[in-house]
Design a protein around this motif. Structure first.
Motif, PDB file in Angstrom:
ATOM      1  N   LYS A 220       0.854  -1.196   0.000  1.00  0.00           N
ATOM      2  CA  LYS A 220       0.000   0.000   0.000  1.00  0.00           C
ATOM      3  C   LYS A 220       0.882   1.236   0.000  1.00  0.00           C
ATOM      4  CE  LYS A 220      -4.166  -1.866   1.901  1.00  0.00           C
ATOM      5  NZ  LYS A 220      -5.279  -1.688   2.797  1.00  0.00           N
ATOM      6  N   TYR A 221       0.436   2.233  -0.722  1.00  0.00           N
ATOM      7  CA  TYR A 221       1.207   3.457  -0.915  1.00  0.00           C
ATOM      8  C   TYR A 221       0.411   4.627  -0.337  1.00  0.00           C
ATOM      9  CZ  TYR A 221       3.797   7.018  -3.570  1.00  0.00           C
ATOM     10  OH  TYR A 221       4.551   8.088  -3.944  1.00  0.00           O
ATOM     11  N   TYR A 222       0.827   5.094   0.804  1.00  0.00           N
ATOM     12  CA  TYR A 222       0.147   6.209   1.456  1.00  0.00           C
ATOM     13  C   TYR A 222       0.835   7.511   1.067  1.00  0.00           C
ATOM     14  CZ  TYR A 222      -1.792   2.451   4.248  1.00  0.00           C
ATOM     15  OH  TYR A 222      -2.430   1.303   4.645  1.00  0.00           O
ATOM     16  N   VAL A 223       0.076   8.475   0.631  1.00  0.00           N
ATOM     17  CA  VAL A 223       0.657   9.743   0.169  1.00  0.00           C
ATOM     18  C   VAL A 223       0.183  10.905   1.046  1.00  0.00           C
ATOM     19  CG1 VAL A 223       1.050   9.025  -2.197  1.00  0.00           C
ATOM     20  CG2 VAL A 223      -1.178   9.922  -1.564  1.00  0.00           C
ATOM     21  N   HIS A 224       0.130  10.684   2.342  1.00  0.00           N
ATOM     22  CA  HIS A 224      -0.337  11.721   3.258  1.00  0.00           C
ATOM     23  C   HIS A 224       0.716  12.802   3.490  1.00  0.00           C
ATOM     24  CE1 HIS A 224      -3.820   9.284   3.987  1.00  0.00           C
ATOM     25  NE2 HIS A 224      -3.066   8.275   4.379  1.00  0.00           N
ATOM     26  N   SER A 225       1.975  12.435   3.373  1.00  0.00           N
ATOM     27  CA  SER A 225       3.036  13.417   3.597  1.00  0.00           C
ATOM     28  C   SER A 225       4.293  13.001   2.836  1.00  0.00           C
ATOM     29  CB  SER A 225       3.368  13.529   5.090  1.00  0.00           C
ATOM     30  OG  SER A 225       4.030  12.360   5.529  1.00  0.00           O
ATOM     31  N   PHE A 226       5.234  13.918   2.750  1.00  0.00           N
ATOM     32  CA  PHE A 226       6.508  13.615   2.107  1.00  0.00           C
ATOM     33  C   PHE A 226       7.210  12.481   2.839  1.00  0.00           C
ATOM     34  CE2 PHE A 226      11.106  14.291   1.633  1.00  0.00           C
ATOM     35  CZ  PHE A 226      11.203  14.152   0.263  1.00  0.00           C
ATOM     36  N   TYR A 227       7.093  12.438   4.146  1.00  0.00           N
ATOM     37  CA  TYR A 227       7.713  11.382   4.939  1.00  0.00           C
ATOM     38  C   TYR A 227       7.152  10.014   4.559  1.00  0.00           C
ATOM     39  CZ  TYR A 227       9.137   8.558   8.929  1.00  0.00           C
ATOM     40  OH  TYR A 227       9.665   7.566   9.710  1.00  0.00           O
ATOM     41  N   ASP A 228       5.819   9.920   4.356  1.00  0.00           N
ATOM     42  CA  ASP A 228       5.198   8.661   3.954  1.00  0.00           C
ATOM     43  C   ASP A 228       5.738   8.187   2.615  1.00  0.00           C
ATOM     44  OD1 ASP A 228       3.600   8.629   6.228  1.00  0.00           O
ATOM     45  OD2 ASP A 228       1.939   9.652   5.225  1.00  0.00           O
ATOM     46  N   ILE A 229       5.878   9.112   1.671  1.00  0.00           N
ATOM     47  CA  ILE A 229       6.395   8.774   0.344  1.00  0.00           C
ATOM     48  C   ILE A 229       7.839   8.298   0.448  1.00  0.00           C
ATOM     49  CG2 ILE A 229       6.983   9.732  -1.920  1.00  0.00           C
ATOM     50  CD1 ILE A 229       4.573  11.657  -1.506  1.00  0.00           C
ATOM     51  N   GLU A 230       8.630   9.012   1.227  1.00  0.00           N
ATOM     52  CA  GLU A 230      10.042   8.650   1.407  1.00  0.00           C
ATOM     53  C   GLU A 230      10.174   7.270   2.046  1.00  0.00           C
ATOM     54  OE1 GLU A 230      12.840  10.673   4.343  1.00  0.00           O
ATOM     55  OE2 GLU A 230      13.230  11.745   2.467  1.00  0.00           O
ATOM     56  N   CYS A 231       9.360   6.972   3.035  1.00  0.00           N
ATOM     57  CA  CYS A 231       9.404   5.659   3.697  1.00  0.00           C
ATOM     58  C   CYS A 231       8.989   4.548   2.738  1.00  0.00           C
ATOM     59  CB  CYS A 231       8.493   5.641   4.920  1.00  0.00           C
ATOM     60  SG  CYS A 231       9.134   6.587   6.314  1.00  0.00           S
ATOM     61  N   ALA A 232       7.959   4.789   1.945  1.00  0.00           N
ATOM     62  CA  ALA A 232       7.510   3.785   0.974  1.00  0.00           C
ATOM     63  C   ALA A 232       8.599   3.519  -0.057  1.00  0.00           C
ATOM     64  CB  ALA A 232       6.231   4.249   0.288  1.00  0.00           C
ATOM     65  N   GLN A 233       9.236   4.557  -0.543  1.00  0.00           N
ATOM     66  CA  GLN A 233      10.293   4.384  -1.533  1.00  0.00           C
ATOM     67  C   GLN A 233      11.485   3.635  -0.937  1.00  0.00           C
ATOM     68  OE1 GLN A 233      10.826   8.407  -2.910  1.00  0.00           O
ATOM     69  NE2 GLN A 233       9.354   8.112  -4.567  1.00  0.00           N
ATOM     70  N   LYS A 234      11.797   3.896   0.323  1.00  0.00           N
ATOM     71  CA  LYS A 234      12.897   3.189   0.985  1.00  0.00           C
ATOM     72  C   LYS A 234      12.574   1.705   1.132  1.00  0.00           C
ATOM     73  CE  LYS A 234      15.733   3.092   5.113  1.00  0.00           C
ATOM     74  NZ  LYS A 234      15.940   3.563   6.458  1.00  0.00           N
ATOM     75  N   ARG A 235      11.342   1.386   1.547  1.00  0.00           N
ATOM     76  CA  ARG A 235      10.925  -0.017   1.694  1.00  0.00           C
ATOM     77  C   ARG A 235      10.988  -0.744   0.350  1.00  0.00           C
ATOM     78  NH1 ARG A 235       6.360   2.002   4.139  1.00  0.00           N
ATOM     79  NH2 ARG A 235       5.146   1.198   2.416  1.00  0.00           N
ATOM     80  N   ILE A 236      10.496  -0.078  -0.698  1.00  0.00           N
ATOM     81  CA  ILE A 236      10.480  -0.691  -2.021  1.00  0.00           C
ATOM     82  C   ILE A 236      11.900  -0.872  -2.544  1.00  0.00           C
ATOM     83  CG2 ILE A 236       9.832  -0.263  -4.428  1.00  0.00           C
ATOM     84  CD1 ILE A 236       7.561  -1.371  -2.710  1.00  0.00           C
ATOM     85  N   ASN A 237      12.777   0.084  -2.282  1.00  0.00           N
ATOM     86  CA  ASN A 237      14.169  -0.038  -2.711  1.00  0.00           C
ATOM     87  C   ASN A 237      14.846  -1.224  -2.018  1.00  0.00           C
ATOM     88  OD1 ASN A 237      16.578   0.676  -4.033  1.00  0.00           O
ATOM     89  ND2 ASN A 237      17.253   1.868  -2.269  1.00  0.00           N
ATOM     90  N   GLU A 238      14.597  -1.400  -0.736  1.00  0.00           N
ATOM     91  CA  GLU A 238      15.159  -2.537  -0.006  1.00  0.00           C
ATOM     92  C   GLU A 238      14.625  -3.851  -0.558  1.00  0.00           C
ATOM     93  OE1 GLU A 238      14.175  -1.646   4.056  1.00  0.00           O
ATOM     94  OE2 GLU A 238      15.754  -0.137   4.227  1.00  0.00           O
ATOM     95  N   LEU A 239      13.327  -3.861  -0.920  1.00  0.00           N
ATOM     96  CA  LEU A 239      12.729  -5.055  -1.490  1.00  0.00           C
ATOM     97  C   LEU A 239      13.330  -5.362  -2.863  1.00  0.00           C
ATOM     98  CD1 LEU A 239      10.675  -7.327  -1.302  1.00  0.00           C
ATOM     99  CD2 LEU A 239       8.938  -5.735  -2.175  1.00  0.00           C
TER     100      LEU A 239
END
Length: 98
Positions: free
Chosen positions: A65-84
């Motif tokens: 799931k991709y939450y776009v509530h804040s820049f921090y949420d986007i950054e965290c999602a991108q970090k998780r996906i990059n690790e994956l």
């Protein structure tokens, strides 16, 4: 030995073979129980990876799931996906183990 990054081991590129595929991030929407929901998955060489085979041949879902509530949420999602993505490339047929 001092710290170096000459070999670029911590980049958004795979070092498993000579192609050095670029690792990235893809977001999309899909129908869910409550309508559409924002999802994301890793990309390898521009190809979205929504599912992959694990080490025992099991099919693993790579979407999140991709939450776009804040820049921090986007950054965290991108970090998780990059690790994956870094984990998934090790299952590539062309990946050379060291």
């Amino acid at each position: 030995m001092s710290f170096t990054q000459e070999k670029e081991t911590n980049t958004n590129r795979c070092n498993g073979c000579d192609k050095h595929c670029k690792l990235g991030f893809h977001h999309f929407t899909a129908l869910g129980g409550k309508g559409t929901e924002p999802l994301c998955c890793p990309t390898i060489d521009g190809q979205p990876i929504k599912r992959y085979k694990g080490k025992n041949g099991e099919i693993i879902d790579a979407t999140q799931k991709y939450y776009v509530h804040s820049f921090y949420d986007i950054e965290c999602a991108q970090k998780r996906i990059n690790e994956l993505a870094h984990k998934i490339v090790k299952y590539c047929d062309h990946y050379k183990t060291r």
